[in-house]
Write a protein that holds these residues in place. Structure first.
Motif, mmCIF file in Angstrom:
data_model
loop_
_atom_site.group_PDB
_atom_site.id
_atom_site.type_symbol
_atom_site.label_atom_id
_atom_site.label_comp_id
_atom_site.label_asym_id
_atom_site.label_seq_id
_atom_site.Cartn_x
_atom_site.Cartn_y
_atom_site.Cartn_z
ATOM 1 N N UNK A 183 -4.416 40.017 29.813
ATOM 2 C CA UNK A 183 -4.609 41.460 30.011
ATOM 3 C C UNK A 183 -4.846 41.787 31.480
ATOM 4 N N UNK A 184 -5.714 41.010 32.123
ATOM 5 C CA UNK A 184 -6.035 41.297 33.531
ATOM 6 C C UNK A 184 -4.813 41.066 34.423
ATOM 7 N N UNK A 185 -4.100 39.974 34.153
ATOM 8 C CA UNK A 185 -2.922 39.674 34.976
ATOM 9 C C UNK A 185 -1.920 40.817 34.893
ATOM 10 N N UNK A 186 -1.709 41.305 33.682
ATOM 11 C CA UNK A 186 -0.720 42.374 33.463
ATOM 12 C C UNK A 186 -1.164 43.666 34.164
ATOM 13 N N UNK A 187 -2.435 44.000 34.006
ATOM 14 C CA UNK A 187 -2.940 45.251 34.578
ATOM 15 C C UNK A 187 -2.820 45.232 36.109
ATOM 16 N N UNK A 188 -3.296 44.131 36.711
ATOM 17 C CA UNK A 188 -3.300 44.057 38.179
ATOM 18 C C UNK A 188 -1.863 43.970 38.705
ATOM 19 N N UNK A 189 -1.038 43.187 38.038
ATOM 20 C CA UNK A 189 0.355 43.043 38.470
ATOM 21 C C UNK A 189 1.059 44.415 38.436
ATOM 22 N N UNK A 190 0.928 45.118 37.331
ATOM 23 C CA UNK A 190 1.604 46.424 37.203
ATOM 24 C C UNK A 190 1.120 47.404 38.275
ATOM 25 N N UNK A 191 -0.201 47.417 38.489
ATOM 26 C CA UNK A 191 -0.755 48.366 39.463
ATOM 27 C C UNK A 191 -0.282 48.018 40.871
ATOM 28 N N UNK A 192 -0.253 46.745 41.197
ATOM 29 C CA UNK A 192 0.181 46.329 42.534
ATOM 30 C C UNK A 192 1.669 46.628 42.739
ATOM 31 N N UNK A 193 2.439 46.418 41.691
ATOM 32 C CA UNK A 193 3.883 46.727 41.812
ATOM 33 C C UNK A 193 4.094 48.214 42.036
ATOM 34 N N UNK A 194 3.332 48.997 41.294
ATOM 35 C CA UNK A 194 3.440 50.452 41.442
ATOM 36 C C UNK A 194 3.088 50.874 42.871
ATOM 37 N N UNK A 195 2.110 50.139 43.431
ATOM 38 C CA UNK A 195 1.664 50.474 44.791
ATOM 39 C C UNK A 195 2.620 49.929 45.857
ATOM 40 N N UNK A 196 3.717 49.293 45.434
ATOM 41 C CA UNK A 196 4.722 48.902 46.432
ATOM 42 C C UNK A 196 5.041 47.419 46.532
ATOM 43 N N UNK A 197 4.202 46.535 45.951
ATOM 44 C CA UNK A 197 4.525 45.103 46.052
ATOM 45 C C UNK A 197 5.334 44.652 44.841
ATOM 46 N N UNK A 198 6.651 44.819 44.935
ATOM 47 C CA UNK A 198 7.468 44.516 43.753
ATOM 48 C C UNK A 198 7.641 43.019 43.525
ATOM 49 N N UNK A 199 7.080 42.209 44.414
ATOM 50 C CA UNK A 199 7.169 40.755 44.206
ATOM 51 C C UNK A 199 5.957 40.221 43.454
ATOM 52 N N UNK A 200 4.993 41.068 43.143
ATOM 53 C CA UNK A 200 3.746 40.568 42.558
ATOM 54 C C UNK A 200 3.944 40.050 41.134
ATOM 55 N N UNK A 201 3.334 38.881 40.847
ATOM 56 C CA UNK A 201 3.320 38.313 39.498
ATOM 57 C C UNK A 201 1.883 38.140 39.029
ATOM 58 N N UNK A 202 1.724 37.999 37.707
ATOM 59 C CA UNK A 202 0.379 37.881 37.148
ATOM 60 C C UNK A 202 -0.167 36.461 37.180
ATOM 61 N N UNK A 203 0.682 35.485 36.768
ATOM 62 C CA UNK A 203 0.136 34.131 36.562
ATOM 63 C C UNK A 203 1.235 33.100 36.824
ATOM 64 N N UNK A 204 0.986 32.197 37.766
ATOM 65 C CA UNK A 204 1.956 31.124 38.020
ATOM 66 C C UNK A 204 1.326 29.768 37.711
ATOM 67 N N UNK A 205 2.184 28.833 37.288
ATOM 68 C CA UNK A 205 1.717 27.500 36.879
ATOM 69 C C UNK A 205 2.878 26.527 36.971
ATOM 70 N N UNK A 206 2.771 25.376 36.350
ATOM 71 C CA UNK A 206 3.791 24.333 36.475
ATOM 72 C C UNK A 206 4.626 24.289 35.187
ATOM 73 N N UNK A 207 5.875 24.779 35.251
ATOM 74 C CA UNK A 207 6.651 24.908 34.010
ATOM 75 C C UNK A 207 7.920 24.095 33.963
ATOM 76 N N UNK A 208 8.200 23.372 35.024
ATOM 77 C CA UNK A 208 9.391 22.534 35.054
ATOM 78 C C UNK A 208 9.219 21.370 34.055
#
Ligand code: GLC
Length: 444
Positions: A183-208
């Motif tokens: 929930x927090x990742x989604x909220x902060x990511x969406x708000x930051x994108x709206x504010x202009x940082x369209x590269x922002x993501x919520x959560x990164x990890x090791x998925x390879x």
């Protein structure tokens, strides 16, 4: 040709040592030592050590090895190895199968003592009891059939990095459950994108599809109460609804809630760090080493980052997978005594302290967790001490030489789910059959 096949070919052609980016640390190089005529003074002996190169590892290995070279008068050659554990194991196995003497000291993963034991010497005759200062569980892990295969160099456990500044700005607290993280990742990511940082993501990890995904996925599964793939009696336990729910949750981060970029499916530790450190992620799962780099003077997120334990699953438990690296001496070394001396120097308290302060590599000597200088440089070594002490091991002791097979099957099964190709319940059912076939009825 696959990357692994390329490494195997390179290793066979060049005798492994040639693969390293780094040559002699201590002087004139290997060929000089080998070509002296018999009436000339003998060149100093050279010891070659293979070191990882993730984060500040290679630099710290070089300076440590050089300090030992200065003390003993021996020459040291530092050979760097591929970043990813799975590729590194491949390269080691090729080199050791050829009984090559050109690497004396190997940096080995906490999951490899069982796999590599036959190629390494017993270090006990060289330790003078020093192993008693290190975490007991790691010494036990490194002891195979009574033989001390490796001295612990640094330990690792998965942790959660977050952007203090962004959470504060959006009135959020660090999450304690996976639901809160989502929930927090989604909220902060969406708000930051709206504010202009369209590269922002919520959560990164090791998925390879590699060893790192085994670690991340085991953390989700264990926090859901879904066990540890194979239990300590050797029984394959992975096909259960809790494990399936944990893996489906992670697939949802990519395919449904979309807080994790698709690129994570091709990324390891350093790729995740790249996104987080350039300021484009709210949360990151990684090992402690990323702290030292995130806090570097030239890091865009310096001073804006904090580290907490990974979130809890519905079982109420947070699980951090146990990682870490040991130093082992090859049975094919021409100078085992000197090589063991290098190992004892590098794994000693002074070096572990230096590495903790400069590179955030976790000591394996318990008393260093009370060292004021270390705690100042890396405060979470204190606040997360219990996490490091009680980290969740991968099932490498019980599966012994078959561990890598187990891990490969597991990370491939998880990767399929993350890529949206199958549901976790189906993928884990198929995995169970495969692992049961490998396990010979739990006897491994
Ligand atoms: C870290 C851990 C190691 C693990 C690897 C997976 O290097 O210390 O134990 O196997 O990551 O990527």
């Amino acid at each position: 040709m696959t990357k692994n096949a390329l490494y195997a070919l390179l290793a066979a052609t060049l005798g492994f040592a040639g693969c390293g980016k780094d040559k002699s640390e201590g002087g004139e190089g290997e060929s000089a030592a080998l070509t002296k005529a018999s009436n000339e003074p003998t060149a100093p002996v050279e010891i070659a050590i293979s070191c990882g190169a993730v984060g500040k590892e290679l630099q710290l290995c070089k300076t440590g090895a050089a300090a030992w070279g200065k003390k003993t008068g021996a020459k040291v050659k530092v050979v760097s190895t591929p970043n990813e554990a799975s590729e590194r194991l491949n390269l080691y196995q090729t080199n050791l199968a050829a009984k090559s003497s050109n690497i004396d000291v190997f940096q080995i993963d906490v999951i490899w003592p069982g796999i590599l034991a036959n190629h390494m010497i017993d270090l006990k005759p060289y330790t003078k009891g020093a192993e008693n200062d290190h975490f007991k569980a790691i010494i036990e892990n490194n002891t195979v059939k009574g033989k001390l295969v490796g001295m612990p160099w640094f330990t690792d456990a998965g942790v959660l990095y977050y952007r203090k500044d962004l959470l504060e700005k959006h009135g959020e607290k660090p999450p304690t459950t996976w639901d809160e993280l989502t929930t927090t990742a989604k909220k902060v990511m969406d708000a930051e994108r709206k504010a202009g940082n369209d590269k922002m993501w919520g959560f990164v990890w090791q998925g390879k599809a590699y060893e790192g995904l085994t670690c991340d996925a085991l953390e989700w599964v264990a926090s859901y109460g879904g066990g540890s793939i194979v239990d300590s009696s050797g029984k394959v336990t992975i096909n259960n609804p809790k494990a399936a729910a944990a893996i489906d949750m992670a697939a949802g981060w990519i395919n449904e809630v979309k807080i994790t970029p698709q690129d994570v499916l091709n990324g390891a530790e350093e790729e995740a760090r790249g996104v987080f450190q350039s300021g484009n992620a709210v949360f990151m799962r990684n090992w402690p080493y990323a702290w030292a780099l995130a806090q570097d003077a030239d890091s865009p997120v310096a001073g804006k980052v904090a580290v907490v334990a990974l979130p809890k699953g519905p079982s109420g438990r947070s699980a951090a997978v146990l990682g870490g690296w040991q130093l082992a001496v090859s049975k094919y070394s021409k100078h085992p005594e000197l090589a063991a001396d290098l190992v004892m120097f590098l794994t000693g308290a002074e070096e572990q302290k230096r590495r903790a302060i400069e590179g955030a590599y976790n000591p394996t000597i318990g008393s260093l967790y009370q060292d004021a200088d270390i705690l100042k440089a890396t405060p979470f070594f204190g606040s997360l001490y219990d996490t490091f002490l009680n980290a969740q091991p991968r099932p490498s002791t019980v599966t012994g030489t078959k561990y890598n097979r187990v891990s490969v099957e597991f990370f491939n099964a998880v990767h399929e789910v993350l890529s949206g190709k199958s549901k976790a319940a189906d993928s884990l059912a198929a995995l169970e059959s495969k692992l049961k076939a490998v396990s010979k009825g739990g006897r491994w």
